[in-house]
Design a protein around this motif. Sequence first.
Motif, PDB file in Angstrom:
ATOM      1  N   UNK A 184       0.830  -1.200   0.000  1.00  0.00           N
ATOM      2  CA  UNK A 184       0.000   0.000   0.000  1.00  0.00           C
ATOM      3  C   UNK A 184       0.871   1.259   0.000  1.00  0.00           C
ATOM      4  N   UNK A 185       1.971   1.199   0.717  1.00  0.00           N
ATOM      5  CA  UNK A 185       2.899   2.338   0.745  1.00  0.00           C
ATOM      6  C   UNK A 185       3.453   2.614  -0.652  1.00  0.00           C
ATOM      7  N   UNK A 186       3.816   1.551  -1.372  1.00  0.00           N
ATOM      8  CA  UNK A 186       4.355   1.718  -2.720  1.00  0.00           C
ATOM      9  C   UNK A 186       3.287   2.256  -3.686  1.00  0.00           C
ATOM     10  N   UNK A 193       3.724  10.246  -7.207  1.00  0.00           N
ATOM     11  CA  UNK A 193       4.647  10.632  -8.278  1.00  0.00           C
ATOM     12  C   UNK A 193       3.894  10.955  -9.562  1.00  0.00           C
ATOM     13  N   UNK A 194       2.907  10.118  -9.918  1.00  0.00           N
ATOM     14  CA  UNK A 194       2.163  10.333 -11.160  1.00  0.00           C
ATOM     15  C   UNK A 194       1.461  11.685 -11.165  1.00  0.00           C
ATOM     16  N   UNK A 195       1.049  12.147  -9.995  1.00  0.00           N
ATOM     17  CA  UNK A 195       0.400  13.452  -9.880  1.00  0.00           C
ATOM     18  C   UNK A 195       1.388  14.603  -9.998  1.00  0.00           C
ATOM     19  N   UNK A 196       2.683  14.275 -10.008  1.00  0.00           N
ATOM     20  CA  UNK A 196       3.688  15.316 -10.120  1.00  0.00           C
ATOM     21  C   UNK A 196       3.876  16.127  -8.859  1.00  0.00           C
ATOM     22  N   UNK A 197       3.636  15.492  -7.702  1.00  0.00           N
ATOM     23  CA  UNK A 197       3.725  16.216  -6.445  1.00  0.00           C
ATOM     24  C   UNK A 197       5.180  16.469  -6.055  1.00  0.00           C
ATOM     25  N   UNK A 198       5.456  17.596  -5.403  1.00  0.00           N
ATOM     26  CA  UNK A 198       6.819  17.861  -4.922  1.00  0.00           C
ATOM     27  C   UNK A 198       7.285  16.746  -3.990  1.00  0.00           C
ATOM     28  N   UNK A 201       8.981  10.700  -6.502  1.00  0.00           N
ATOM     29  CA  UNK A 201      10.034  10.180  -7.376  1.00  0.00           C
ATOM     30  C   UNK A 201       9.747   8.715  -7.674  1.00  0.00           C
ATOM     31  N   UNK A 202      10.661   8.079  -8.395  1.00  0.00           N
ATOM     32  CA  UNK A 202      10.430   6.693  -8.806  1.00  0.00           C
ATOM     33  C   UNK A 202      11.050   5.680  -7.847  1.00  0.00           C
ATOM     34  N   UNK A 203      11.364   6.097  -6.630  1.00  0.00           N
ATOM     35  CA  UNK A 203      11.968   5.164  -5.680  1.00  0.00           C
ATOM     36  C   UNK A 203      11.039   4.001  -5.361  1.00  0.00           C
ATOM     37  N   UNK A 204       9.743   4.175  -5.582  1.00  0.00           N
ATOM     38  CA  UNK A 204       8.788   3.089  -5.314  1.00  0.00           C
ATOM     39  C   UNK A 204       9.001   1.907  -6.269  1.00  0.00           C
ATOM     40  N   UNK A 205       9.689   2.144  -7.382  1.00  0.00           N
ATOM     41  CA  UNK A 205       9.937   1.068  -8.347  1.00  0.00           C
ATOM     42  C   UNK A 205      11.167   0.245  -7.998  1.00  0.00           C
TER      43      UNK A 205
END
Length: 266
Positions: A184-186, A193-198, A201-205
């Motif tokens: 759920x955290x990921x 990230x997809x929303x472009x929030x400050x 990043x892609x660390x969830x990948x």
Amino acid sequence: MGEAAVPYLRYVALGDSQTEGLGDGDDTVGLRGWADRLAERLAEQNPGVRYANLAVRGRVAGQVRAEQLEPALALRPDLATVVAGVNDMLRPAFDADEVAGHLEAMFAALTGAGARVATLTFPDLAAVIPLARPVRSRVLALNDGIREAARRHGVVVAETYGHPVVTDPRLWSADRLHAAPLGHERIAAAVFQALGMPGGDDSWTLPLPPPPAGPPVRLLTTAAGELRWAGTFLGPWLRRRLRGGSSGDGRAAKRPDLLPVLSGQG
């Protein structure tokens, strides 16, 4: 960060058990889930964020549309997430175009009302549940439908499909149908990230650290584990479907109103 960092003040989540938060907590201590975690991340940047979660476990896409869309519109969200379709994929009579049509109707209504809308694609269930290999083509078809519907309405898509970490067993709960807390955290991080929030990043990948070394897994052990899983989780699920029932029968949304995310916010 101040309010300029987060343009969203009214976040409404629509969906089924994943959005409700199954696998992250329980009905005794309460469910958290990726939508709650996303709301928390938004509120860290703007404490004024209000959040409602209309999701109910067991709902197919048509039910999400019929039961949740109008209440969601009434809350006048400036951000909405719409995630549904897994329950459809697991039923014998599955029509990817029909499911995508329900999702597109929700995308159209919410974006038409001025909301920013986000959704996600689904992972390869066969990589999580070997017995689910027959539904692999369904996942691909529905993901294609989601992408096309999202493109037509300017909906943000968090692409979870295709990242190896998404099928790491440690991201899934014991039933393998719902994400574990780490999963759920990921998911929350992917949508953030997809929303472009400050700060997104892609660390969830990134892959998880290798698990501690253990004895080699034997084929017989793996087969026995699959049989135990089928008896413990798949069997009850199939019995409910044969009886026309759902795990969400008699349940209502856990958070039907827009409420502050952080304590102390009026």
